[in-house]
Design an enzyme around this catalytic site. Structure first.
Site, PDB file in Angstrom:
ATOM      1  N   ASN A 199     -12.115   4.883   5.893  1.00 37.41           N
ATOM      2  CA  ASN A 199     -12.685   4.838   4.551  1.00 37.41           C
ATOM      3  C   ASN A 199     -14.205   5.020   4.568  1.00 37.41           C
ATOM      4  OD1 ASN A 199     -10.223   2.487   4.401  1.00 37.41           O
ATOM      5  ND2 ASN A 199     -10.141   4.242   3.035  1.00 37.41           N
ATOM      6  N   LEU A 200     -14.699   5.413   3.403  1.00 40.93           N
ATOM      7  CA  LEU A 200     -16.110   5.808   3.296  1.00 40.93           C
ATOM      8  C   LEU A 200     -17.096   4.695   3.666  1.00 40.93           C
ATOM      9  CD1 LEU A 200     -18.168   7.968   2.419  1.00 40.93           C
ATOM     10  CD2 LEU A 200     -17.979   7.065   0.104  1.00 40.93           C
ATOM     11  N   TYR A 216       0.801  -1.229   0.000  1.00 43.40           N
ATOM     12  CA  TYR A 216       0.000   0.000   0.000  1.00 43.40           C
ATOM     13  C   TYR A 216       0.830   1.274   0.000  1.00 43.40           C
ATOM     14  CZ  TYR A 216      -4.464  -2.234   0.671  1.00 43.40           C
ATOM     15  OH  TYR A 216      -5.601  -2.939   0.484  1.00 43.40           O
TER      16      TYR A 216
END
Ligand code: UFG
Length: 327
Positions: A186-187, A136
């Site tokens: 995160n969303l 990542y």
């Protein structure tokens, strides 16, 4: 060789993406060994395996060898490779929170870069040269460069790097899913926690982007599609005896704005998601989506689930497990 006798090491197999991939690998009949340091997974003190692994065993009616190990520990990795003869390695063990990486850069480089180097070293020594990986953040770039050099140095290596867009959703059983520590970054997991009343309101980071409704646009991909991308990539290596370094995007090719995701989630769950527009988040861009045509052409892979499926499965998981894996 039949999949049954093909032994796959999955690093970080107790995490969100790892666990869904382990499930699909078992369903495709592969033999799986998971290593994980449990930095982002829940394990009950009375069990030797983390909760998600126990649930996958139940869902598939198959056994998983689980070893608690940190990839930064070279000697432990060596012992595992001494004990098991692996045909492939799928590497998920990494740290992945953008904000946290700014506060603890050294930890990120240690796990994502040094940890990956350790893994590659042991793979080289034990002659396991079939590797499928996804590191990542900024470390992604570094690790891809390292992998390229490695493949150039010795033609026996076969490495596939899968570039993900925004993985969301959960297995359709509602038994395994994303279980973030603390406040979700995160969303989708944030929306999910608002939907069950764990958080009061969603903060939308800016509505003045250059997009149709002003909110950020992303390419959301269902976690099971993503997991299948790994299975397909490994089968591709296995069947074609492929060598060298290859990169594939895994996405749907379609972008949705934050407001569109909220709308889709409200429709799937029947819950109202209250939100408030706040300042932009540092580091965000207006839009990002994938061209996944190469994965389709070469791996025969394509995303099959739409935004409605992603929201429905997220809702199912969150409703069944309001506190994640902790019962
Ligand atoms: N967003 C909000 N409110 C929130 C969270 C997110 O409005 O509480 C917005 C963001 O501003 C963005 C969109 O929702 O427009 C998606 O944000 P995410 O955090 O869900 O996803 P990112 O695209 O920022 O992150 C993705 C991966 C990360 C990875 C990162 C960088 O999910 O794991 O790309 O590569 F680290």
């Amino acid at each position: 060789m039949a999949n049954k006798s093909w032994k796959v090491l999955v690093t970080g197999g107790a995490g969100y993406i790892g666990s869904h991939t382990v499930l699909e690998l078992l369903q495709a009949d592969f033999e799986v060994v998971v290593i994980d340091n449990l930095s982002n997974a829940y394990k009950d003190d009375n069990n030797i395996k983390p909760e998600c692994i126990l649930r996958i065993e139940k869902l598939t009616n198959k056994k998983i060898v689980f070893i608690q190990c940190d990839i930064t520990n070279l000697n432990e990795l060596r012992d595992i490779f001494k004990k098991h003869k692996f045909h492939s390695v799928i590497h998920f063990a990494a740290l992945k929170a953008v904000g946290e990486s700014c506060e603890k850069p050294l930890e990120y480089y240690k796990t994502n870069v040094c940890g990956t180097l350790n893994l590659l070293k042991v793979m080289r020594d034990f002659n396991v040269k079939c590797n499928c990986t996804n590191p990542y953040g900024k470390t992604k770039y570094m690790v891809e460069e390292i992998l390229k050099d490695l493949c150039t140095s010795n033609q026996e290596w076969s490495v596939i790097s899968l570039r993900y867009f925004n993985p969301v959703g959960a297995h359709s059983s509602g038994q395994i899913g994303e279980d973030p520590n603390g406040v979700p970054n995160n969303l989708m997991p944030y929306i999910a926690q608002v939907s069950v009343g764990k958080r009061e309101i969603l903060y939308i980071y800016g509505n003045d982007y250059d997009t149709p409704d002003g909110t950020g646009v992303r390419d959301y991909i269902h976690i099971t599609d993503l997991a299948m991308g790994h299975v397909k990539a490994m089968i591709y290596q296995k069947i074609h005896n492929s060598t060298g370094f290859k990169v594939f995007n895994l996405g749907t090719g379609k972008g949705y704005s934050v407001l569109e995701v909220i709308q889709a989630f409200e429709k799937a769950s029947g819950q109202k998601i209250p939100y408030k527009i706040v300042e932009r988040r540092a580091g965000d861009i207006s839009a990002s989506y994938a061209d996944a045509s190469l994965a389709n052409k070469e791996l025969g892979w394509q995303a099959t689930k739409n935004i409605g499926d992603m929201c429905l499965d997220t809702w199912k998981w969150q409703q069944n497990n309001p506190n994640g894996y902790k019962r």
